[in-house]
Motif scaffolding. Sequence first.
Motif, short mmCIF file in Angstrom:
data_model
loop_
_atom_site.label_atom_id
_atom_site.label_comp_id
_atom_site.label_asym_id
_atom_site.label_seq_id
_atom_site.Cartn_x
_atom_site.Cartn_y
_atom_site.Cartn_z
N ARG A 32 54.03 29.83 30.65
CA ARG A 32 54.24 29.29 31.99
C ARG A 32 55.15 28.07 31.96
O ARG A 32 56.06 27.93 32.78
N GLY A 33 54.92 27.18 31.00
CA GLY A 33 55.75 25.99 30.88
C GLY A 33 57.20 26.32 30.56
O GLY A 33 58.12 25.69 31.08
N GLU A 34 57.39 27.32 29.70
CA GLU A 34 58.76 27.73 29.35
C GLU A 34 59.48 28.30 30.57
O GLU A 34 60.64 27.98 30.83
N LEU A 35 58.79 29.16 31.31
CA LEU A 35 59.40 29.78 32.49
C LEU A 35 59.73 28.74 33.56
O LEU A 35 60.82 28.75 34.13
N MET A 36 58.79 27.85 33.81
CA MET A 36 59.02 26.84 34.84
C MET A 36 60.05 25.81 34.38
O MET A 36 60.80 25.27 35.20
N GLY A 37 60.09 25.56 33.08
CA GLY A 37 61.07 24.62 32.54
C GLY A 37 62.50 25.11 32.65
O GLY A 37 63.45 24.33 32.61
N ARG A 38 62.66 26.43 32.78
CA ARG A 38 64.00 26.99 32.93
C ARG A 38 64.57 26.79 34.33
O ARG A 38 65.78 26.88 34.53
N ILE A 39 63.69 26.58 35.30
CA ILE A 39 64.13 26.47 36.68
C ILE A 39 64.83 25.14 36.90
O ILE A 39 64.23 24.08 36.74
N THR A 40 66.11 25.18 37.25
CA THR A 40 66.87 23.96 37.47
C THR A 40 67.55 24.01 38.83
O THR A 40 67.55 25.03 39.50
N GLY A 41 68.12 22.89 39.21
CA GLY A 41 68.84 22.82 40.47
C GLY A 41 67.94 22.62 41.67
O GLY A 41 68.41 22.57 42.80
N GLY A 42 66.63 22.49 41.41
CA GLY A 42 65.69 22.33 42.51
C GLY A 42 65.12 20.93 42.56
O GLY A 42 65.38 20.09 41.70
N ILE A 84 51.94 15.95 52.07
CA ILE A 84 52.46 17.31 51.91
C ILE A 84 53.69 17.26 51.02
O ILE A 84 54.61 16.46 51.24
N VAL A 85 53.72 18.13 50.03
CA VAL A 85 54.87 18.19 49.12
C VAL A 85 55.73 19.39 49.48
O VAL A 85 55.22 20.50 49.64
N ILE A 86 57.05 19.15 49.62
CA ILE A 86 57.98 20.23 49.93
C ILE A 86 58.82 20.54 48.70
O ILE A 86 58.98 19.70 47.81
N SER A 87 59.38 21.75 48.67
CA SER A 87 60.09 22.22 47.49
C SER A 87 61.29 23.06 47.91
O SER A 87 61.21 23.86 48.83
N GLY A 88 62.42 22.86 47.22
CA GLY A 88 63.62 23.62 47.54
C GLY A 88 64.78 23.20 46.65
O GLY A 88 64.59 22.50 45.64
N LEU A 89 65.99 23.63 47.00
CA LEU A 89 67.16 23.23 46.24
C LEU A 89 67.35 21.72 46.35
O LEU A 89 67.07 21.11 47.38
N LYS A 90 67.87 21.13 45.30
CA LYS A 90 67.98 19.67 45.24
C LYS A 90 68.76 19.11 46.42
O LYS A 90 68.34 18.14 47.05
N GLN A 91 69.89 19.74 46.74
CA GLN A 91 70.72 19.23 47.84
C GLN A 91 70.01 19.37 49.18
O GLN A 91 70.18 18.54 50.08
N ASP A 92 69.19 20.42 49.32
CA ASP A 92 68.45 20.61 50.56
C ASP A 92 67.32 19.58 50.69
O ASP A 92 67.02 19.11 51.80
N ILE A 93 66.68 19.26 49.58
CA ILE A 93 65.63 18.23 49.61
C ILE A 93 66.24 16.87 49.98
O ILE A 93 65.66 16.09 50.75
#
Length: 773
Positions: free
Chosen positions: A112-122, A158-167
Amino acid sequence: MITYVFPGQGSQQKRMGQGLFEHYQHLTDQADDILGYSIKKLCTEEAYLDVNHTQYTQPALYVVNAFCYLKRVEETGEKPDFVAGHSLGEYDALLAAGAFDFETGLKLVKKRGELMGRITGGGMAAVIGLNKEQVAAVLKEHHLHTIDVANENTPRQIVISGLKQDIERAGTVFETIKDVKLFHPLNVSGAFHSRYMNEAKQEFKQFIDTFHFEPLSIPVISNVYAEPYHQKRLKETLSEQMNSTVKWTDSIRFLMGRGDMDFEEIGPGKVLTGLIQRIKNEAEPLIKNDAAVQEPGDGMLSASSPEQLEREERDAHSSRFPDEITAFSLGSTEFKQDYNLTYAYLAGGMYRGIASKEMVVKMSKAGMMGFFGTGGLNLNKVEDAILSIQGELEQGQAYGINLVHNMKHTESEEKMIDLLLKYKVRNLEASAFLSVTPALVRYRAKGLKRSPSGEVICANRIIAKISRPEVAESFLSPAPENVVEKLLGENKITTSEAELLLKIPVAEDICVEADSGGHTDGGVAYSLMPAMTSLRDEMMKKYRYDKKIRVGAAGGIGTPEAAMAAFMLGADFILTGSINQCTVEAATSDRVKDLLQQMNVQDTAYAPAGDMFESGSKVQVLKKGVFFPARASKLHELYQRFGSLGEIDQKTLTQLEEKYFKRSIEKVYEDIKLHYPAAEIEKAERNPKHKMALIFRWYFRYSSHLAISGSEESKVDYQVHCGPALGAFNQWVKGSKLENWRNRHVDDIGKKLMTETAKLLNDRIALFSQAAL
């Protein structure tokens, strides 16, 4: 009653777990074997691996939470009535409930950590002061449709999540709203618990299916549903947790509704203790009908639960229709992680800087990667472009430089590599190479080292564009030993670098180039891609590489249908070329763009390549509105038929001077002498056929200059490298804003192409699913 709650990512602390690792030495040793590094050093030594990196944070918290729980049970001799965990903490809750043992849980968390660690740009951000309905209303009102609610931590956090530029854009909105007390961006690399985790979820779902889970002995409250886990859906629910909202507020309210409930936080810190206190102060208990919940100890929802029935109906639907594909989920997650990309989308380097520095910067800032086209440019111009690009981009934003093979002037290739190493350019697109050269090997060698776990870490990455299996095989293999030995003997690489070169392929990744603009073998993607992916698999098996080599697709991609075909053929990423030449950022003339905007799929032709004129290699060029393809072919025909200019009749020579060159052959030769090395001119003086080749090749350089400069009087001689993909793109955008090239920007094209490809795939899958039903 008492509930144990386990914290998740964000609760990690320096030196957490001290004393526990020795107390549970057998489990610590087990963790080290599974992880490949020391879990004790990770948690207690700052100079070791970065515990704040997702890949390491999650195993560290899981282990420390688990040890804290075991210690608590040892001290009290009692187990809780309920357990719950916040995001990652839910794995410790399931461990406490007996779903799996320590080893199994750590294997799951590591993946799980490896998969989530791959997610970038958010990015993620906490909005404090509004409830979830108000946050959702703001997102809707301001058209922030690409952002999801990730965590409902308290009624008004409340925590929101999305692309870095959109946040970042959302921040400017929320900060203007009266009731918002704080908008706090979180220090994360990815958009966790959102739609952007869909692909990671699917990969994790396949992974988790290989494990066996035991019956739960304690009810575990699910983040996804804020109710106890159902045993039959344990794996599915745990997978869903990755891209679903963490309903922490309702989870605690549910437990409050069970009666007189105490909560104890098990693990480092007191983050959850604070959240629970605020929930108690701001919210009422959530009372559920006892028929909907089994007695404590069963850990399952009743078969009569309406929530369960609704859920099972939704799951039946989901099993037929998989999670929606998005522009962000297309391609390889690992590829996007390695290059720090949001989209698995690249723009190739076009000759003479047509793939401009502006194009590269635009792509990078949009979460894609472009390559600056160095072919035909001198080193000073390339150096200026590198400095300009680096000056505009932030740390970690991806960009690359294209290098076109020059078999006649290897010294220019070496000088280019010197320049890339000097400025630490990490991504190289290698084009038109027929074999692996010493320059490429030297570039690949620099910065090689081993990680603490023993894996080879490469500082410099080569993406090789290839269209022939024998060339692909050389790039998929380690560097040739004779080349490595030669570089070592010349002190151009170190002994350590030489040893590590034999452990990795020359190319980090390859891009299979079908029929394209410019240099092309005229390959067919439907034949090339399966052959190349099969070859990649063979080479991975042969050399036992630690890391998978990704295979991309290029050539002919200008519409969603073409991109869809590429991904369906197994492409880990796609690379576009011709369609980017007709954009605002392309460094060619407006007159060329006007011509390109009007072309259709049949408006290209094959012509001799100027840089490989004597061998007869071909390039694909624009033919509509120009004479270049015919004139270039005529020159090559003359070169093949005659041994020197003296053998050509005067009428033909006059035609060349007046129609082709617009000057005398003598003046052409004088210009050649100004631009070629003395050795080349000496050879021409000795060899009349070589002199003829140089003069004919001059026309190719001249015709490229005419096109880039936009000369009106010599428009018919424009040499414009282009493939039919642009014709298809023109037809696709006809009648829309993008019909006019002045409205075309490379980043907008990339996003539109990926978005429409995802929609098309979803539509096709739905049609196939309906047909199957």
